[in-house]
Design a protein around this motif. Structure first.
Motif, mmCIF file in Angstrom:
data_model
loop_
_atom_site.group_PDB
_atom_site.id
_atom_site.type_symbol
_atom_site.label_atom_id
_atom_site.label_comp_id
_atom_site.label_asym_id
_atom_site.label_seq_id
_atom_site.Cartn_x
_atom_site.Cartn_y
_atom_site.Cartn_z
ATOM 1 N N THR A 44 -10.831 1.347 -11.146
ATOM 2 C CA THR A 44 -10.006 0.743 -12.193
ATOM 3 C C THR A 44 -8.575 1.286 -12.175
ATOM 4 N N SER A 45 -8.336 2.384 -11.429
ATOM 5 C CA SER A 45 -6.981 2.943 -11.379
ATOM 6 C C SER A 45 -6.070 2.154 -10.441
ATOM 7 N N VAL A 46 -6.642 1.269 -9.612
ATOM 8 C CA VAL A 46 -5.849 0.457 -8.692
ATOM 9 C C VAL A 46 -5.728 -0.949 -9.277
ATOM 10 N N HIS B 195 0.822 -1.213 0.000
ATOM 11 C CA HIS B 195 0.000 0.000 0.000
ATOM 12 C C HIS B 195 0.859 1.268 0.000
ATOM 13 N N MET B 196 2.132 1.140 0.369
ATOM 14 C CA MET B 196 3.030 2.292 0.410
ATOM 15 C C MET B 196 3.973 2.349 -0.794
ATOM 16 N N ASP B 197 3.722 1.540 -1.812
ATOM 17 C CA ASP B 197 4.562 1.476 -3.003
ATOM 18 C C ASP B 197 4.257 2.666 -3.913
ATOM 19 N N GLN B 198 5.254 3.549 -4.111
ATOM 20 C CA GLN B 198 5.062 4.749 -4.927
ATOM 21 C C GLN B 198 4.793 4.446 -6.394
ATOM 22 N N THR B 199 5.180 3.279 -6.869
ATOM 23 C CA THR B 199 4.900 2.943 -8.264
ATOM 24 C C THR B 199 3.427 2.586 -8.462
ATOM 25 N N ILE B 200 2.732 2.271 -7.370
ATOM 26 C CA ILE B 200 1.309 1.951 -7.448
ATOM 27 C C ILE B 200 0.469 3.139 -7.008
ATOM 28 N N PHE B 201 0.857 3.758 -5.890
ATOM 29 C CA PHE B 201 0.108 4.878 -5.317
ATOM 30 C C PHE B 201 1.012 6.101 -5.215
ATOM 31 N N PRO B 202 0.827 7.088 -6.097
ATOM 32 C CA PRO B 202 1.629 8.313 -5.983
ATOM 33 C C PRO B 202 1.418 8.942 -4.598
ATOM 34 N N GLU B 203 2.483 9.403 -4.002
ATOM 35 C CA GLU B 203 2.457 9.991 -2.662
ATOM 36 C C GLU B 203 1.689 9.101 -1.676
ATOM 37 N N PRO B 204 2.140 7.864 -1.474
ATOM 38 C CA PRO B 204 1.385 6.919 -0.659
ATOM 39 C C PRO B 204 1.215 7.341 0.798
#
Length: 155
Positions: free
Chosen positions: A82-84, A61-70
């Motif tokens: 659909t963005s996740v 959940h803290m991966d910046q490649t998945i979630f910008p500014e996690p």
């Protein structure tokens, strides 16, 4: 909230009782942890065959490649589901091992937050840093000053 707590505590109690009465079943459960089936390399690290594998989902959940500014609290990031990518936001697990009570837990959390936000105001009385043990826990507890919300604000 009581239903989720009571059902879990009853199941844990009964399972502990049953496992203590049947050592062979307990031994089988102990062997049931996930192990690497063969030597694999993951991001430059060797995981030897037989090692136990534990996925720390909170780190996903803290991966910046998945979630910008996690680290930024941004509930709007989930407005477009659909963005996740699949299996990237998994607070309740996923697939065949998903938590059977996740729908109940989501409703329970939303109802509780609704009433807290609409009925009260609060402020933190200590820092709000967290550590993992293995779940996130406030380092100094979570002392707050809470007051009933002014009923005239139109909520």
């Amino acid at each position: 909230m009581t239903a989720g707590h009571d059902t879990s505590s009853v199941v844990i109690t009964l399972v502990m009782r049953l496992l203590s009465n049947q050592p062979s079943v307990c031994a089988a459960v102990l062997k049931g942890f996930r192990n690497a089936l063969k030597d694999i390399e993951f991001e430059g690290y060797l995981i030897p065959k037989g090692w136990q594998v534990f996925w720390a989902t909170g780190l996903t959940h803290m991966d910046q490649t998945i979630f910008p500014e996690p680290e930024r609290f941004d509930p709007t990031r989930f407005e477009n589901t659909t963005s996740v990518p699949p299996y990237c936001y998994i607070p309740f697990g996923g697939g065949a091992r998903i938590c059977p009570g996740y729908e109940f837990a989501k409703v329970e959390i939303l109802v509780a937050i609704h009433y807290i936000v609409t009925q009260f105001t609060w402020k933190m009385c200590a820092d709000n840093r967290f550590s993992r043990d293995p779940m996130p826990v406030p380092t100094k507890g979570l002392p707050i000053k809470i007051e009933p919300r002014n009923r005239n604000i139109g909520l």
